[in-house]
Design a protein around this motif. Structure first.
Motif, PDB file in Angstrom:
ATOM      1  N   ALA A   1     -10.372 -16.563 -26.082  1.00 42.25           N
ATOM      2  CA  ALA A   1      -9.435 -16.757 -27.192  1.00 42.25           C
ATOM      3  C   ALA A   1      -8.592 -18.008 -26.978  1.00 42.25           C
ATOM      4  O   ALA A   1      -8.329 -18.778 -27.928  1.00 42.25           O
ATOM      5  CB  ALA A   1      -8.543 -15.525 -27.337  1.00 42.25           C
ATOM      6  N   ILE A   2      -8.139 -18.243 -25.750  1.00 40.46           N
ATOM      7  CA  ILE A   2      -7.335 -19.436 -25.454  1.00 40.46           C
ATOM      8  C   ILE A   2      -8.132 -20.705 -25.735  1.00 40.46           C
ATOM      9  O   ILE A   2      -7.656 -21.629 -26.409  1.00 40.46           O
ATOM     10  CB  ILE A   2      -6.863 -19.411 -23.985  1.00 40.46           C
ATOM     11  N   VAL A   3      -9.351 -20.759 -25.209  1.00 42.19           N
ATOM     12  CA  VAL A   3     -10.168 -21.959 -25.358  1.00 42.19           C
ATOM     13  C   VAL A   3     -10.516 -22.196 -26.816  1.00 42.19           C
ATOM     14  O   VAL A   3     -10.466 -23.337 -27.316  1.00 42.19           O
ATOM     15  CB  VAL A   3     -11.444 -21.841 -24.489  1.00 42.19           C
ATOM     16  N   GLU A   4     -10.848 -21.144 -27.546  1.00 42.02           N
ATOM     17  CA  GLU A   4     -11.148 -21.301 -28.972  1.00 42.02           C
ATOM     18  C   GLU A   4      -9.921 -21.809 -29.724  1.00 42.02           C
ATOM     19  O   GLU A   4     -10.029 -22.665 -30.604  1.00 42.02           O
ATOM     20  CB  GLU A   4     -11.624 -19.986 -29.560  1.00 42.02           C
ATOM     21  N   ALA A   5      -8.757 -21.304 -29.356  1.00 39.60           N
ATOM     22  CA  ALA A   5      -7.525 -21.712 -30.044  1.00 39.60           C
ATOM     23  C   ALA A   5      -7.251 -23.199 -29.872  1.00 39.60           C
ATOM     24  O   ALA A   5      -6.841 -23.878 -30.829  1.00 39.60           O
ATOM     25  CB  ALA A   5      -6.343 -20.888 -29.530  1.00 39.60           C
ATOM     26  N   ILE A   6      -7.463 -23.738 -28.675  1.00 42.72           N
ATOM     27  CA  ILE A   6      -7.147 -25.161 -28.482  1.00 42.72           C
ATOM     28  C   ILE A   6      -8.150 -26.066 -29.189  1.00 42.72           C
ATOM     29  O   ILE A   6      -7.799 -27.173 -29.618  1.00 42.72           O
ATOM     30  CB  ILE A   6      -7.054 -25.532 -26.984  1.00 42.72           C
ATOM     31  N   THR A   7      -9.398 -25.593 -29.367  1.00 41.81           N
ATOM     32  CA  THR A   7     -10.357 -26.415 -30.106  1.00 41.81           C
ATOM     33  C   THR A   7      -9.954 -26.545 -31.575  1.00 41.81           C
ATOM     34  O   THR A   7     -10.297 -27.540 -32.220  1.00 41.81           O
ATOM     35  CB  THR A   7     -11.782 -25.849 -30.022  1.00 41.81           C
ATOM     36  N   ARG A   8      -9.216 -25.567 -32.085  1.00 35.92           N
ATOM     37  CA  ARG A   8      -8.765 -25.644 -33.473  1.00 35.92           C
ATOM     38  C   ARG A   8      -7.679 -26.718 -33.652  1.00 35.92           C
ATOM     39  O   ARG A   8      -7.265 -27.001 -34.780  1.00 35.92           O
ATOM     40  CB  ARG A   8      -8.220 -24.289 -33.932  1.00 35.92           C
ATOM     41  N   HIS A   9      -7.210 -27.289 -32.546  1.00 37.87           N
ATOM     42  CA  HIS A   9      -6.224 -28.371 -32.598  1.00 37.87           C
ATOM     43  C   HIS A   9      -6.820 -29.714 -32.180  1.00 37.87           C
ATOM     44  O   HIS A   9      -6.094 -30.624 -31.784  1.00 37.87           O
ATOM     45  CB  HIS A   9      -5.020 -28.016 -31.723  1.00 37.87           C
ATOM     46  N   GLY A  10      -8.132 -29.817 -32.280  1.00 38.15           N
ATOM     47  CA  GLY A  10      -8.779 -31.107 -32.072  1.00 38.15           C
ATOM     48  C   GLY A  10      -9.264 -31.393 -30.674  1.00 38.15           C
ATOM     49  O   GLY A  10      -9.721 -32.509 -30.397  1.00 38.15           O
ATOM     50  N   VAL A  11      -9.213 -30.439 -29.762  1.00 36.42           N
ATOM     51  CA  VAL A  11      -9.689 -30.666 -28.401  1.00 36.42           C
ATOM     52  C   VAL A  11     -11.214 -30.706 -28.395  1.00 36.42           C
ATOM     53  O   VAL A  11     -11.870 -29.781 -28.868  1.00 36.42           O
ATOM     54  CB  VAL A  11      -9.176 -29.581 -27.442  1.00 36.42           C
ATOM     55  N   ARG A  12     -11.756 -31.802 -27.865  1.00 38.41           N
ATOM     56  CA  ARG A  12     -13.205 -31.928 -27.744  1.00 38.41           C
ATOM     57  C   ARG A  12     -13.643 -32.215 -26.310  1.00 38.41           C
ATOM     58  O   ARG A  12     -14.813 -32.087 -25.982  1.00 38.41           O
ATOM     59  CB  ARG A  12     -13.699 -33.062 -28.663  1.00 38.41           C
ATOM     60  N   HIS A  13     -12.706 -32.618 -25.467  1.00 44.34           N
ATOM     61  CA  HIS A  13     -13.006 -32.897 -24.065  1.00 44.34           C
ATOM     62  C   HIS A  13     -12.166 -31.978 -23.186  1.00 44.34           C
ATOM     63  O   HIS A  13     -10.978 -31.776 -23.450  1.00 44.34           O
ATOM     64  CB  HIS A  13     -12.687 -34.353 -23.712  1.00 44.34           C
ATOM     65  N   VAL A  14     -12.773 -31.460 -22.123  1.00 47.80           N
ATOM     66  CA  VAL A  14     -12.044 -30.622 -21.175  1.00 47.80           C
ATOM     67  C   VAL A  14     -12.390 -31.093 -19.765  1.00 47.80           C
ATOM     68  O   VAL A  14     -13.564 -31.306 -19.432  1.00 47.80           O
ATOM     69  CB  VAL A  14     -12.366 -29.124 -21.356  1.00 47.80           C
ATOM     70  N   CYS A  15     -11.372 -31.304 -18.941  1.00 47.76           N
ATOM     71  CA  CYS A  15     -11.542 -31.789 -17.571  1.00 47.76           C
ATOM     72  C   CYS A  15     -11.290 -30.629 -16.610  1.00 47.76           C
ATOM     73  O   CYS A  15     -10.225 -30.004 -16.662  1.00 47.76           O
ATOM     74  CB  CYS A  15     -10.571 -32.934 -17.297  1.00 47.76           C
ATOM     75  N   ILE A  16     -12.252 -30.353 -15.755  1.00 50.59           N
ATOM     76  CA  ILE A  16     -12.222 -29.135 -14.943  1.00 50.59           C
ATOM     77  C   ILE A  16     -12.342 -29.480 -13.458  1.00 50.59           C
ATOM     78  O   ILE A  16     -13.228 -30.229 -13.049  1.00 50.59           O
ATOM     79  CB  ILE A  16     -13.372 -28.187 -15.344  1.00 50.59           C
ATOM     80  N   ALA A  17     -11.444 -28.910 -12.656  1.00 53.76           N
ATOM     81  CA  ALA A  17     -11.531 -29.001 -11.195  1.00 53.76           C
ATOM     82  C   ALA A  17     -12.002 -27.656 -10.653  1.00 53.76           C
ATOM     83  O   ALA A  17     -11.789 -26.609 -11.275  1.00 53.76           O
ATOM     84  CB  ALA A  17     -10.167 -29.373 -10.609  1.00 53.76           C
ATOM     85  N   PRO A  18     -12.625 -27.648  -9.478  1.00 56.86           N
ATOM     86  CA  PRO A  18     -13.117 -26.378  -8.930  1.00 56.86           C
ATOM     87  C   PRO A  18     -11.961 -25.477  -8.498  1.00 56.86           C
ATOM     88  O   PRO A  18     -10.894 -25.928  -8.109  1.00 56.86           O
ATOM     89  CB  PRO A  18     -13.949 -26.814  -7.721  1.00 56.86           C
ATOM     90  N   GLY A  19     -12.179 -24.184  -8.587  1.00 58.27           N
ATOM     91  CA  GLY A  19     -11.174 -23.209  -8.173  1.00 58.27           C
ATOM     92  C   GLY A  19     -11.538 -21.824  -8.671  1.00 58.27           C
ATOM     93  O   GLY A  19     -12.156 -21.676  -9.730  1.00 58.27           O
ATOM     94  N   SER A  20     -11.142 -20.819  -7.937  1.00 56.44           N
ATOM     95  CA  SER A  20     -11.519 -19.458  -8.274  1.00 56.44           C
ATOM     96  C   SER A  20     -10.596 -18.830  -9.319  1.00 56.44           C
ATOM     97  O   SER A  20     -11.055 -18.178 -10.264  1.00 56.44           O
ATOM     98  CB  SER A  20     -11.521 -18.594  -7.006  1.00 56.44           C
ATOM     99  N   ARG A  21      -9.283 -19.026  -9.174  1.00 53.49           N
ATOM    100  CA  ARG A  21      -8.347 -18.314 -10.048  1.00 53.49           C
ATOM    101  C   ARG A  21      -8.475 -18.774 -11.501  1.00 53.49           C
ATOM    102  O   ARG A  21      -8.124 -18.042 -12.423  1.00 53.49           O
ATOM    103  CB  ARG A  21      -6.919 -18.524  -9.544  1.00 53.49           C
ATOM    104  N   SER A  22      -8.985 -19.955 -11.728  1.00 50.35           N
ATOM    105  CA  SER A  22      -9.169 -20.460 -13.089  1.00 50.35           C
ATOM    106  C   SER A  22     -10.553 -20.130 -13.643  1.00 50.35           C
ATOM    107  O   SER A  22     -10.933 -20.608 -14.730  1.00 50.35           O
ATOM    108  CB  SER A  22      -8.968 -21.979 -13.113  1.00 50.35           C
TER     109      SER A  22
END
Length: 556
Positions: free
Chosen positions: A13-34
């Motif tokens: 739901a969070i990720v879908e919500a931010i795409t509705r505001h024009g997000v097309r790129h996401v930068c991801i670092a490794p990690g378990s809690r995320s």
């Protein structure tokens, strides 16, 4: 109930919500809690993922993507110091207006302040630097999905620039087979899933207020200062100023073509100061002025009116002039305030600028830092873009070069730090897909050395030109003891970068002449890959050239 499955639904739901505001790129670092956020973002069909193992570089990669694309960019990191490493990018975005959306994984409240591993106080970790923050609760079906969406929409809807921090705690287990847990929770959103709009529309209307007395002011003597502008804005402003007949002093980041080049030199001339003192009004478009003499004149000028026009809110005037702060689109402002066709009122400034440019041409015939700065326009790729580092590099280009009007120029001149410059340049290239020339100093390159890993993935030619003057030679201008200055300020490292380029599998060249540099660049622009070019130059040649030309031009 499966905790891991519900965490995934919540993150979806969070990720879908931010795409509705024009997000097309996401930068991801490794990690378990995320993990819930990472898996949700990786699965989303409209998101392009970018990865990096260094969170500080990751934040700057996102910053570069946002600069070039003009769109908000999301960042996903795990808990602990991973979050803290985003701080420099958050600060820069707050000063220059790029939109970053930070999604930080966190431990749940019961694991904070009790000695749990990788658990720190992440709420408000960035203090006053984000535009807004949102600390989410632990995922639970007791909170309806519509609350989560409306909370995010309420945060992002009014966002005009800067970073927002959404802290996302997740309880374990974080991994497991997906079952039906949370399906009904998401399905309660009904037809929203088939739309492309936010759940909650919240926006702040922006409109340009035409200054009712502009017609009268436009008939007076004015000066135009151009700071950091988009390429289209710079080109439009240059044409507007030419029609108006007012002198335009353009920063190297202004994309105006600098009708009066080498301003950092000729502004020290007494005749220039006398002429400019006759201005009734000064209009500044954009912030982040570079040149020292320009900043000195801007601080000392005392016109009847000082107007600062920029899309970013805030004073943006360290001299605190009396006047007007006009917030809105620069392009729209120019359109709403037509320029009457007038004869230039200070034509002698053109002669001073031409004379300064002639002096620069005569003094930059060899191979060195000043020579490269002056001839930089000849090195630019066709239909490409330029990224300039900080410290001495950007100052020499500002003083010695005349960049073409409308050619995109990017930098990190908000806080003017050297952290993350290569990472930002990588993001600028990915955000536009254009051939890119990035010019940085040797200490700047060392500071962000592991960002060379990001240059292995480019969609068009990228050249990283490292000007190696053996240390932070901008500090050579300081009035300190030479031995103290070298040890505690310049900090020469006595290194070259061929092994670093080889470690990351990048092409490397070290030309020893301008002809060789041009030839290497010509080859580099033919292939969609990254090339590291190192120009080993005199340690103090650039500073000495600046001092000598400043003295010569100011005394003509």
């Amino acid at each position: 109930m499966s905790t891991s499955a519900f965490n995934r639904r919540w993150a979806t739901a969070i990720v879908e919500a931010i795409t509705r505001h024009g997000v097309r790129h996401v930068c991801i670092a490794p990690g378990s809690r995320s993990t819930p956020l990472t898996l949700a973002a990786a699965k989303h069909p409209e998101l392009t993922p970018h990865t990096h193992f260094d969170e500080r570089g990751l934040g700057h990669l996102a910053l570069g993507l946002a600069k070039a694309s003009g769109e908000p960019v999301a960042v996903i990191v795990t808990s602990g110091t991973a979050v803290a490493n985003l701080y420099p990018a958050v600060i820069e975005a707050g000063l220059t207006g790029e939109k970053l959306i930070l999604l930080t994984g966190d431990r749940p409240p019961e694991l904070i302040d009790c000695g749990a591993n990788q658990a720190i106080r992440q709420t408000d970790i960035f203090a006053s630097h984000p535009a807004a923050t949102l600390s989410l609760p632990r995922p639970t079906p007791d909170i309806p999905a519509r609350w989560l969406l409306s909370a995010i929409d309420n945060l992002l809807g009014p966002l005009s620039g800067g970073a927002v921090h959404i802290n996302c705690p997740f309880a374990e287990p974080l991994y497991g087979v997906m079952d039906d847990t949370g399906s009904a929770w998401l399905e309660a959103l009904g037809s929203w899933w088939q739309s492309d709009a936010p759940w909650l529309h919240t926006s702040v209307p922006q409109r340009i207020h035409t200054q009712p007395d502009w017609a009268a002011w436009s008939m007076k003597r004015g000066v135009i200062l151009a700071g950091r502008l988009a390429a289209s804005e710079g080109e439009q402003l240059a044409a507007w100023a030419q029609r108006l007949g007012w002198p335009l002093i353009g920063d190297t980041l202004s994309c105006t073509g600098q009708p009066l080049p080498c301003a950092d030199l000729w502004l020290a001339h007494p005749e220039a100061q006398r002429l400019l003192s006759g201005a009734d009004i000064v209009l500044q478009f954009g912030g982040s002025l570079t040149g020292k003499r320009l900043l000195q004149w801007q601080a000392a000028c005392a016109p009847q009116e000082y107007w600062l026009i920029d899309s970013q809110a805030g004073r943006l005037d360290p001299a605190h002039h009396r006047g007007r702060r006009l917030v809105g689109s620069i392009s729209d402002w120019l359109t709403a305030h037509p320029a009457p066709l007038q004869t230039p009122w200070a034509p002698a400034l053109t002669a001073l600028a031409r004379s300064a440019l002639h002096e620069v041409e005569g003094a930059t015939t060899g191979f060195g830092e000043a020579q490269i700065a002056h001839r930089l326009p000849a090195l630019l790729p066709v239909d490409g873009q330029l990224f300039l580092g900080n410290s001495l590099v950007v100052r020499l280009v500002d003083a010695f070069a005349r960049l073409p009007a409308g050619y995109p120029v990017f930098s990190n001149r908000g806080a003017s730090g050297i952290d993350g410059l290569i990472s930002t340049a990588a993001g600028v290239q990915r955000g536009s897909g254009r051939p890119t020339l990035a010019v940085v100093g040797d200490l700047s390159a060392l500071y962000d050395l592991n960002a060379l890993a990001l240059l292995r993935e480019v969609s068009a030619p990228l050249v990283l030109l490292i000007i190696n003057n053996n240390g932070g030679q901008i500090f050579s201008l300081l009035p300190t003891d030479a031995a103290v200055r070298e040890r505690f300020y310049c900090m020469p490292q006595q290194i070259e970068f061929h092994h670093a380029a080889a470690m990351f599998g990048l092409d490397y060249h070290q030309p020893a002449s301008f002809a060789a540099l041009s030839a290497v660049l010509h080859q580099a622009w033919q292939r969609p890959r990254a090339t590291v070019i190192e120009a080993v130059v005199s340690e103090t040649g650039g500073v000495e050239a600046l001092q000598q030309l400043l003295s010569r031009v100011s005394q003509q």
